[in-house]
Motif scaffolding. Sequence first.
Motif, mmCIF file in Angstrom:
data_model
loop_
_atom_site.group_PDB
_atom_site.id
_atom_site.type_symbol
_atom_site.label_atom_id
_atom_site.label_comp_id
_atom_site.label_asym_id
_atom_site.label_seq_id
_atom_site.Cartn_x
_atom_site.Cartn_y
_atom_site.Cartn_z
ATOM 1 N N THR A 88 26.651 -30.502 -44.004
ATOM 2 C CA THR A 88 27.861 -31.325 -44.013
ATOM 3 C C THR A 88 28.072 -31.875 -45.421
ATOM 4 O OG1 THR A 88 26.519 -33.218 -43.355
ATOM 5 C CG2 THR A 88 27.725 -32.099 -41.604
ATOM 6 N N ASP A 89 29.299 -32.325 -45.706
ATOM 7 C CA ASP A 89 29.590 -32.992 -46.983
ATOM 8 C C ASP A 89 29.980 -34.433 -46.696
ATOM 9 O OD1 ASP A 89 29.265 -30.785 -48.728
ATOM 10 O OD2 ASP A 89 31.123 -29.975 -47.915
ATOM 11 N N THR A 175 22.653 -22.850 -46.094
ATOM 12 C CA THR A 175 22.566 -24.156 -45.410
ATOM 13 C C THR A 175 21.868 -24.071 -44.056
ATOM 14 O OG1 THR A 175 24.755 -23.847 -44.476
ATOM 15 C CG2 THR A 175 24.617 -25.089 -46.535
ATOM 16 N N GLN A 365 27.465 -20.900 -46.124
ATOM 17 C CA GLN A 365 27.698 -22.346 -45.995
ATOM 18 C C GLN A 365 27.928 -22.758 -44.538
ATOM 19 O OE1 GLN A 365 27.304 -24.303 -48.821
ATOM 20 N NE2 GLN A 365 26.542 -22.272 -49.390
ATOM 21 N N HIS A 368 31.738 -23.475 -40.033
ATOM 22 C CA HIS A 368 32.719 -24.557 -40.135
ATOM 23 C C HIS A 368 33.288 -24.655 -41.548
ATOM 24 C CE1 HIS A 368 28.894 -25.980 -41.367
ATOM 25 N NE2 HIS A 368 29.139 -27.269 -41.345
ATOM 26 N N ARG A 369 32.446 -24.368 -42.556
ATOM 27 C CA ARG A 369 32.951 -24.408 -43.932
ATOM 28 C C ARG A 369 33.683 -23.112 -44.275
ATOM 29 N NH1 ARG A 369 27.505 -26.840 -46.382
ATOM 30 N NH2 ARG A 369 28.140 -28.981 -46.797
ATOM 31 N N THR A 370 33.230 -22.009 -43.676
ATOM 32 C CA THR A 370 33.888 -20.728 -43.953
ATOM 33 C C THR A 370 35.353 -20.780 -43.542
ATOM 34 O OG1 THR A 370 31.829 -19.502 -43.660
ATOM 35 C CG2 THR A 370 33.865 -18.251 -43.407
ATOM 36 N N ASP A 372 37.282 -23.262 -43.318
ATOM 37 C CA ASP A 372 38.039 -24.100 -44.264
ATOM 38 C C ASP A 372 38.305 -23.336 -45.555
ATOM 39 O OD1 ASP A 372 38.111 -26.199 -42.544
ATOM 40 O OD2 ASP A 372 36.422 -27.276 -43.428
ATOM 41 N N ALA A 373 37.291 -22.597 -46.006
ATOM 42 C CA ALA A 373 37.437 -21.866 -47.268
ATOM 43 C C ALA A 373 38.432 -20.718 -47.129
ATOM 44 C CB ALA A 373 36.075 -21.324 -47.717
ATOM 45 N N ASP A 388 29.244 -30.177 -35.976
ATOM 46 C CA ASP A 388 29.370 -30.394 -37.419
ATOM 47 C C ASP A 388 28.354 -29.613 -38.237
ATOM 48 O OD1 ASP A 388 27.120 -31.758 -36.756
ATOM 49 O OD2 ASP A 388 27.698 -33.661 -37.649
#
Length: 654
Positions: A88-89, A175, A365, A368-370, A372-373, A388
Motif C-alpha cells: 500500500t502507499d 510487493t 506491484q 490493485h496498483r496495476t 490504477d497504472a 488493499d
Amino acid sequence: MAAEFGYAGKILRVDLSSASMSDVPTSDYADRFIGGRGIAAKIYWDEVPREANAFDPENRLIFMTGPLAGYPGIAGSRSLICGKAAFTDPGKFYYGTMGGSWGAHLKFAGYDGVVVYGKSEKPVYILIQDGTAELRDASALWGKGAIEARDLLKGELGKSAKVLTTGPAGENMVTFATTLAEEDSAAQGAAIMGSKKLKAVVVSGKSSRLPPANPEKLAELQKYLKGVGYGSAPWSERRDRPLFVEKKQICYGCVKGCDRVTLETADGIKTKIVCAAQGVYRAANTYYKEQTEVPFHATMLCHNYGLEARTLGAIMSWLMAGYKAGYLTEESTELPLSQYGSWEFFETLVKKISLREGFGDILSQGLHRTIDAVGGKAKELIPVYLDDKGQSMGFGPREYNITGLFSATQARVGRITNEISAASGWWAKWHNGEEGSGAYLSYDMLRELGRRFWGSELTFDFSTYEGKAIAAKNLQDKLYATECLILCAFFYPLRYCDYTETHEGDPTIESKLYSAVTGNETDEEELNRIGERVFNLERAILAREDPAGKKVDAIPEWNYTVPVEFDHHVPGLIVPGKDGEPITKKGNVVDREKFAQMLSEYYEVRGWDKSGLQTKQKLVDLDLADIAEGLAKRGLIAETAALGVEYSLEAAKL
Ligand code: SF4
C-alpha cells in the motif's frame, strides 16, 4: 519476571548498515505481550517510524516464535514475520505466519526472535548457531532461486541447518514476494529482505528440548489433544491426484497433521501443496487441460522465485478476463495469454513478475496498483474483488456480516474470517444431510459454539446484524492471544471435537497450555485480556499509520453496491439465519445503516469513543499507558468512551 520456561531467553538484533549485532532479553517484552504477534507488534510500535517506507533502512523485519514453539504434540511451533509491507502507499503494518520447523529450530539455536534493520551494501545471510550469530557473505547466492539457495546452504552447513530464504522476487522487491523455509513453509515479508540485501536466515542448534514449567500438566494436555481430533476446514476437499505420490507432511510439534501434504512426481521431485497454492494453479490449469503436472510445477516455480499464490491468482484471473474482453493482448502484455493455464504461460508470467521485466514490472506491484497504472477499462475487468493488498476477498460481509468488522478494523483477516466460515461450512454439511462425512454442526451446536466461545448466541445467525459486535470483539481477543502463542489456525481455537457426543471443543485449552509450559498461571479470561491488549496495541499502530490521520474503519464500497452472486466456498450462498433456518445471500449487499450501527456497538464494547478513537482509560486498564502516551502526542486518544449506541453513516464509508 525472567522469561524462563518456554523461552530461549533472548532476541537477536541485527543492524545490517553497521554489520553489528546485539541481544536483548525476551523478558523485556514477554510479560505484557507473550510472544509472536504481541512482541512483534511492540517492537514495531517502538521502532518503525510512521514516516518510514517499507524499503527504508528504518523499517524492521521481525521474525518471532511463541513460547510454545519447540514443544511436541501441541501444534504451536509456527513462526511469524512482521514489518511495514510495501503493498500500500504509504506502506503499512503487516505480518504473516508460517508452519514447518524453522521457528522451533530458531529457538533450539538459542533465540526467540530476530529483529533486522538497516541495509547491507552487499548480499548477506545471518547464521545463528547454538546461541551465537554472525553475518556471512551471500553474493554467491544472490539471484538464485529459493529452493536452490536452500540446497546450497544446507550443502555447505549440513542438514541440521534450517534455512529461511527467498528467490528473485524477494530480491527484486516484488510487493507480494514470499519467503521459503523448511518444509516449503512460506510467509510474506520477502520484499523487505530484498530491500535490506538479506538473502537468508539460517538457524542451527542442538535439538535439545526446552523443559516446560509443569511437565505432568503438559503431558496430560498433550494426551488430551491427541484424542480430541478436530474438524478440518469444510472447503478443503480431498482431491484425486493420480499423477503423484501423496504424503502427509506435519509441521514440527503438531498433534496429528492436517491437509498439509507433499506431492512427489514419478522422478522424485516433491513439494508441499496446501491452501492457496493448490487452488490457484489447479483452477487455471483446469481451464486449459485436466490432470497435468502443471499446477505442481507451477507451485514449485512460485516457491523458487518467491511469489505469493493468492495475489498471483487474482492477477491471472484479471489477465484472462482482459484477454477475453479484447482489452489485453499478447502484444501489449508480452505474455502468452492464449496459452493460459499452460506451463509456458505460468513460467513466462512468474519470471516476468519476479524479474520485473516489461509488463511484469507493473504486475509486480500487485493487481490493485496495476489497474490504477493501466487505467481505462482495467478496473471494470476485475473478476474478483480485492482487498488493499491486491488479494481476492472471500467470505465477505455480504455473505457473513460479522466479517465486515474484521475487514474494517484489522491489518489482516484471513485467519479470523475462517473461524466464521469454517463453522458455517460445517453447519452447511449438517443442513445438506452430510453427517458422517467429517465435521458437521447442527444449528443448536452452532448456537452453543457462539455462546460458549464468542459470547453471543447470534454469532452465526446471519439474518441479523445483532449480537455481532460482542462476538467480533471476543473472537479478535482470543485469536490475537492465540497468535501470540502462535498456535496453528487449523487446530485452534478448539471449537470442534470429532469424537465427543456433543462435538463441543474447549475454549480454555490455550490458557492451559500457556500455563503448563511457562508456569505463568493464566486462565482463559486473563489470556483473552492479553489478546485484547495486543489488539489495542495493533489498533494504535494502525491509527498512527492511517493516511487519514486516524484509523478509518471501512469496508470497500462495492460491498454496499454490488450484489453477491457467487462465492465458491459458500455453495448456493446458503447460510444459517434465525434459529438456524437456511437463508440465501444471493443478491445481497451490506446494509450501510445497519453496518454503521454494528460498528458503533463494536466501539462501545471495545471501550473506545464513538468515532473509534481509543480512550486513555481503556489503554491504562490494559497496561498500555505508554501506548496511550504515544497516541496522545498525535492527538489520537479520546477522554470519554462511547456510551449508548450512537452511530454515524460517515464512519462506515470508505
Ligand atoms: S495442523 Fe497442519 S498446518 Fe497446523 S501445525 Fe499441524 S501440520 Fe502444520
